[in-house]
Design an enzyme around this catalytic site. Sequence first.
Site, PDB file in Angstrom:
ATOM      1  N   GLU A  75     -13.535 -11.121   9.665  1.00  0.00           N
ATOM      2  CA  GLU A  75     -12.859  -9.931  10.163  1.00  0.00           C
ATOM      3  C   GLU A  75     -13.272  -9.601  11.597  1.00  0.00           C
ATOM      4  OE1 GLU A  75     -10.565  -8.962   8.349  1.00  0.00           O
ATOM      5  OE2 GLU A  75      -9.978  -6.993   9.100  1.00  0.00           O
ATOM      6  N   ASP A  76     -14.528  -9.796  11.905  1.00  0.00           N
ATOM      7  CA  ASP A  76     -15.055  -9.280  13.174  1.00  0.00           C
ATOM      8  C   ASP A  76     -15.438 -10.339  14.197  1.00  0.00           C
ATOM      9  OD1 ASP A  76     -14.789  -6.835  11.995  1.00  0.00           O
ATOM     10  OD2 ASP A  76     -16.901  -6.609  11.462  1.00  0.00           O
TER      11      ASP A  76
END
Length: 489
Positions: A75-76
């Site tokens: 996600e990051d």
Amino acid sequence: MTIDRVIKKFIDNNPTSDPEILRLAYDFAAEAHRGQFRKSGEPYIIHPLYVAYLLAEMKADLATITAGILHDVPEDTERTLEDLKKEFGTEVANLVKGITKLGKIKYRGLERYRENLKKMFLAMAMDVRVIFIKFCDRLHNMRTLDYLPEEKQQRIAKETLEIYAPIAGILGIWRLKWQLEDLCFKYLYPEEYHKLEYEYEVEQKAERNDFFNTIKKNITPILKDQKIQNEIEVRFKHLYSIYQKMKSKDRRFDEIYDVFALRIIVQDVNDCYKVLGIIHTIWKPRPNRFKDYIAVPKPNGYRSLHTTVFGPEGKPVEFQIRTKEMHEESIYGLAAHWHYKAKRQESTDHQPAWIKEIIDIQKEFSNTNDFVHKIQLDVFHNRIFVLSPKGDAIELPEGATTIDYAYAIHTKVGNSAVRAIVNEKICRLDQELKNSDVVEIITEKNKIHPNKDWLKFVKTKRARDAIKQHAKKSPFESIKKYIPGIRNK
Ligand code: MN
């Protein structure tokens, strides 16, 4: 927090396992998150390490802890799920995928509460371990909430109190439930929290400790005489439950007598009842305050003997008597159960029915797809849950298509649907949906009538009714009775 602490914790519980993969995951995640920082100013990697540590504390397995270290990577960071799969295998990658999916679900107030519960169950059906990672993620985020703006603090605390804490309760992970609730309490009702904390930590501490020492002095020699091996710990109710009790019963703090309990942990069930007898001969039991949760466990599987007696100075004291195994279960819930299961086959009779079902099914299927399918059939009764791009969970029957989904969103969306995107790929409108698919419907403004052919594949009554209704209303339908030869076809 360091990777060495995580590894040490894991080794404590699994002395014969090789923790090498944890170090590899750490190197990978630290590299991926390099240059990122938490709102607290700490390097980002501290957060996943904490999550992994909490998981290790809960005695999670190696794949789960590994996934904990990697949980924010796709996600990051630049690294993808595919990368994780290559480096750490399908099991770990699937756990991380579950977390990433769960993260896409948005919270929109109390009215969605039930729906959110279902979403959590959906994730659980895929793999219960995903939920444990998510819980640990949330616990660490709650512990570091101070660094966020107040508005965000309130939203996250509310969401945690309304969704995460009750699910932790359902799963029987009491320690987690209490920790989450007290943290939420602190942010949602700061004044009440600090008042209670002061009374509890400052005003009553010395007195309380004296009181419990007196009790211990009374009981320890007798237990020793009877050769009952035991550990005694003082258990304080957590602040949030005290607060709730005060509110519901309109009492002051010093009137809540079961705020504290003495917990006696013994070797076996036999000793539990022996200790109960001993306690009742020293102090008079309060009527109607004895509960045998060993003979009749609570619905979530909780087992213990509870009794409240008139202790020293006539003050009421609650005792909780249980075996070590019951004790671990009460702290770690389902996680403890797995730990024990791995060690030896034991009865699952005290588990809540649906958890038992999931565990049984999980045992039966080594193949994840079969497992998910069976869960669908048995636990969710042929229902699937798909997600909108905004993270709303939509419940549909098995075999439902993108058109059923479109009508479940809104009749207008169904009527004007022209294309569907499932998991970011364009697909046919009659495409059957699978559990946890992310579905988006492309509509065309000027298109206001459904296609009658859709009736051939839709599964829901809602879609069928809407299509029939609009088909009737179509200009062609309304004029065709005037066209000779068509009418009776
Ligand atoms: Mn996280």
